[in-house]
Design a protein around this motif. Structure first.
Motif, PDB file in Angstrom:
ATOM      1  N   VAL A 131     -53.182  41.204 -26.054  1.00  0.00           N
ATOM      2  CA  VAL A 131     -54.204  40.160 -26.242  1.00  0.00           C
ATOM      3  C   VAL A 131     -53.683  39.144 -27.250  1.00  0.00           C
ATOM      4  O   VAL A 131     -53.283  39.506 -28.354  1.00  0.00           O
ATOM      5  CB  VAL A 131     -55.542  40.755 -26.737  1.00  0.00           C
ATOM      6  CG1 VAL A 131     -56.534  39.644 -27.044  1.00  0.00           C
ATOM      7  CG2 VAL A 131     -56.114  41.702 -25.690  1.00  0.00           C
ATOM      8  N   LEU A 132     -53.701  37.892 -26.855  1.00  0.00           N
ATOM      9  CA  LEU A 132     -53.221  36.798 -27.709  1.00  0.00           C
ATOM     10  C   LEU A 132     -54.368  35.820 -27.943  1.00  0.00           C
ATOM     11  O   LEU A 132     -54.999  35.347 -26.994  1.00  0.00           O
ATOM     12  CB  LEU A 132     -52.044  36.091 -27.040  1.00  0.00           C
ATOM     13  CG  LEU A 132     -51.515  34.832 -27.723  1.00  0.00           C
ATOM     14  CD1 LEU A 132     -50.927  35.160 -29.097  1.00  0.00           C
ATOM     15  CD2 LEU A 132     -50.468  34.145 -26.839  1.00  0.00           C
ATOM     16  N   LYS A 133     -54.628  35.519 -29.217  1.00  0.00           N
ATOM     17  CA  LYS A 133     -55.654  34.550 -29.576  1.00  0.00           C
ATOM     18  C   LYS A 133     -55.053  33.505 -30.507  1.00  0.00           C
ATOM     19  O   LYS A 133     -54.137  33.797 -31.274  1.00  0.00           O
ATOM     20  CB  LYS A 133     -56.836  35.225 -30.289  1.00  0.00           C
ATOM     21  CG  LYS A 133     -57.594  36.243 -29.462  1.00  0.00           C
ATOM     22  CD  LYS A 133     -58.722  36.854 -30.279  1.00  0.00           C
ATOM     23  CE  LYS A 133     -59.473  37.923 -29.503  1.00  0.00           C
ATOM     24  NZ  LYS A 133     -60.551  38.545 -30.320  1.00  0.00           N
ATOM     25  N   GLY A 134     -55.602  32.313 -30.442  1.00  0.00           N
ATOM     26  CA  GLY A 134     -55.156  31.259 -31.336  1.00  0.00           C
ATOM     27  C   GLY A 134     -56.329  30.417 -31.792  1.00  0.00           C
ATOM     28  O   GLY A 134     -57.317  30.245 -31.055  1.00  0.00           O
ATOM     29  N   TYR A 135     -56.214  29.908 -33.006  1.00  0.00           N
ATOM     30  CA  TYR A 135     -57.261  29.053 -33.572  1.00  0.00           C
ATOM     31  C   TYR A 135     -56.601  27.824 -34.181  1.00  0.00           C
ATOM     32  O   TYR A 135     -55.527  27.909 -34.784  1.00  0.00           O
ATOM     33  CB  TYR A 135     -58.053  29.793 -34.652  1.00  0.00           C
ATOM     34  CG  TYR A 135     -58.806  31.005 -34.147  1.00  0.00           C
ATOM     35  CD1 TYR A 135     -60.148  30.920 -33.794  1.00  0.00           C
ATOM     36  CD2 TYR A 135     -58.170  32.240 -34.023  1.00  0.00           C
ATOM     37  CE1 TYR A 135     -60.841  32.034 -33.332  1.00  0.00           C
ATOM     38  CE2 TYR A 135     -58.848  33.356 -33.555  1.00  0.00           C
ATOM     39  CZ  TYR A 135     -60.181  33.239 -33.217  1.00  0.00           C
ATOM     40  OH  TYR A 135     -60.859  34.348 -32.760  1.00  0.00           O
ATOM     41  N   GLN A 136     -57.264  26.678 -34.037  1.00  0.00           N
ATOM     42  CA  GLN A 136     -56.758  25.432 -34.581  1.00  0.00           C
ATOM     43  C   GLN A 136     -57.866  24.739 -35.370  1.00  0.00           C
ATOM     44  O   GLN A 136     -59.030  24.752 -34.963  1.00  0.00           O
ATOM     45  CB  GLN A 136     -56.269  24.514 -33.453  1.00  0.00           C
ATOM     46  CG  GLN A 136     -55.596  23.235 -33.934  1.00  0.00           C
ATOM     47  CD  GLN A 136     -55.091  22.399 -32.773  1.00  0.00           C
ATOM     48  OE1 GLN A 136     -55.634  22.466 -31.671  1.00  0.00           O
ATOM     49  NE2 GLN A 136     -54.054  21.608 -33.005  1.00  0.00           N
ATOM     50  N   ARG A 137     -57.499  24.146 -36.497  1.00  0.00           N
ATOM     51  CA  ARG A 137     -58.499  23.499 -37.349  1.00  0.00           C
ATOM     52  C   ARG A 137     -59.125  22.319 -36.625  1.00  0.00           C
ATOM     53  O   ARG A 137     -58.429  21.447 -36.086  1.00  0.00           O
ATOM     54  CB  ARG A 137     -57.860  23.047 -38.661  1.00  0.00           C
ATOM     55  CG  ARG A 137     -58.825  22.342 -39.607  1.00  0.00           C
ATOM     56  CD  ARG A 137     -58.283  22.310 -41.011  1.00  0.00           C
ATOM     57  NE  ARG A 137     -58.137  23.670 -41.544  1.00  0.00           N
ATOM     58  CZ  ARG A 137     -59.137  24.384 -42.038  1.00  0.00           C
ATOM     59  NH1 ARG A 137     -60.364  23.896 -42.071  1.00  0.00           N
ATOM     60  NH2 ARG A 137     -58.931  25.597 -42.491  1.00  0.00           N
ATOM     61  N   SER A 138     -60.448  22.280 -36.663  1.00  0.00           N
ATOM     62  CA  SER A 138     -61.180  21.172 -36.054  1.00  0.00           C
ATOM     63  C   SER A 138     -61.838  20.290 -37.109  1.00  0.00           C
ATOM     64  O   SER A 138     -62.100  19.125 -36.862  1.00  0.00           O
ATOM     65  CB  SER A 138     -62.247  21.702 -35.084  1.00  0.00           C
ATOM     66  OG  SER A 138     -63.168  22.534 -35.776  1.00  0.00           O
TER      67      SER A 138
END
Length: 240
Positions: A131-138
């Motif tokens: 499982v791969l997750k990613g988050y980016q600053r908004s």
């Protein structure tokens, strides 16, 4: 002795770097390749399992990303990353490699800390469940989930995330796949073996050349001897 009012920021939280060999292998793979990627960039600091203290005066408020990258900070050894001593620059990119011991609550807490403290990109990989997750600053306080990670390219790092038959594959900006030390060492050994074989072939060719030259001289000497004998007999060898 320490002054009674001096705050201590421990360099260790007493936790192991990894819970198992698989997690350790992934941490080392990412850390080593990012170090190599930014080897010529003096102001890019890459660290693995280093305690990060975001706020001065609060040693309990801390986190240790599996891998973190701080742009704008010089390379070099540190016992911990005290943000107020680093021009107040927070690591812009962090990676977490999950192990069976990681809890959902623990990861939610880390997500909140990373969002609050200025992380721009946050990547989580579970090598057991693929499982791969990613988050980016908004915005200033929120990390937004990246909808599709397969094929995603990190804005900061330039590396690309792919899922090949479910397993994560990372590639450098030039398209080279992230390599482990074992693979690099194996390739180096193969190159060395090829170079040794080429050198051996070169030496053999030189030996063959010298042998041919010696045989040519022997034939020339034999011809000269025959011609001399023919002249003694009154025969011009050039007419034969």
């Amino acid at each position: 002795m320490l002054a009674t009012n001096q705050i201590v920021y421990p360099d260790s939280d007493g936790q192991p770097m990894a819970d198992n060999t698989k997690q350790f292998r992934w941490i080392m793979l990412i850390h080593a390749n990012l170090n190599w990627l930014f080897r010529d960039e003096e102001l890019v600091f890459v660290a693995g399992d280093l305690l990060w203290y975001p706020v001065e005066g609060n040693p309990k408020y801390r986190v240790a990303p599996d891998v973190m990258i701080a742009f704008g900070r010089p390379k070099g050894d540190r016992g911990s990353y005290k943000q107020w001593q680093e021009d107040n620059i927070a690591p812009q990119v962090v990676f977490e490699i999950l192990s069976p011991g990681n809890t959902e609550g623990e990861m939610d807490r880390k997500l909140q800390i990373y969002a609050r403290c200025g992380v721009e990109e946050y990547y989580i990989y579970d090598p057991d469940r693929f499982v791969l997750k990613g988050y980016q600053r908004s915005d200033d306080f929120y990390l937004e989930r990246i909808d599709r990670m397969d094929g995603w390219t990190s804005p900061r790092l330039g590396i690309t995330f792919e899922l090949i038959e479910g397993e994560l594959q990372l590639t450098h900006p030039d398209g080279r796949v992230f390599e482990s030390f074992d693979n690099v060492a194996t390739e180096r050994d193969l190159i060395c073996a090829d170079n040794q074989q080429l050198e051996s072939d070169k030496q053999q060719l030189e030996t063959d050349k010298q042998q041919l030259e010696a045989e040519k001289k022997q034939l020339e000497a034999a011809k000269n001897k025959r011609d001399a004998k023919l002249r003694e007999l009154g025969i011009d060898p050039d007419t034969l």
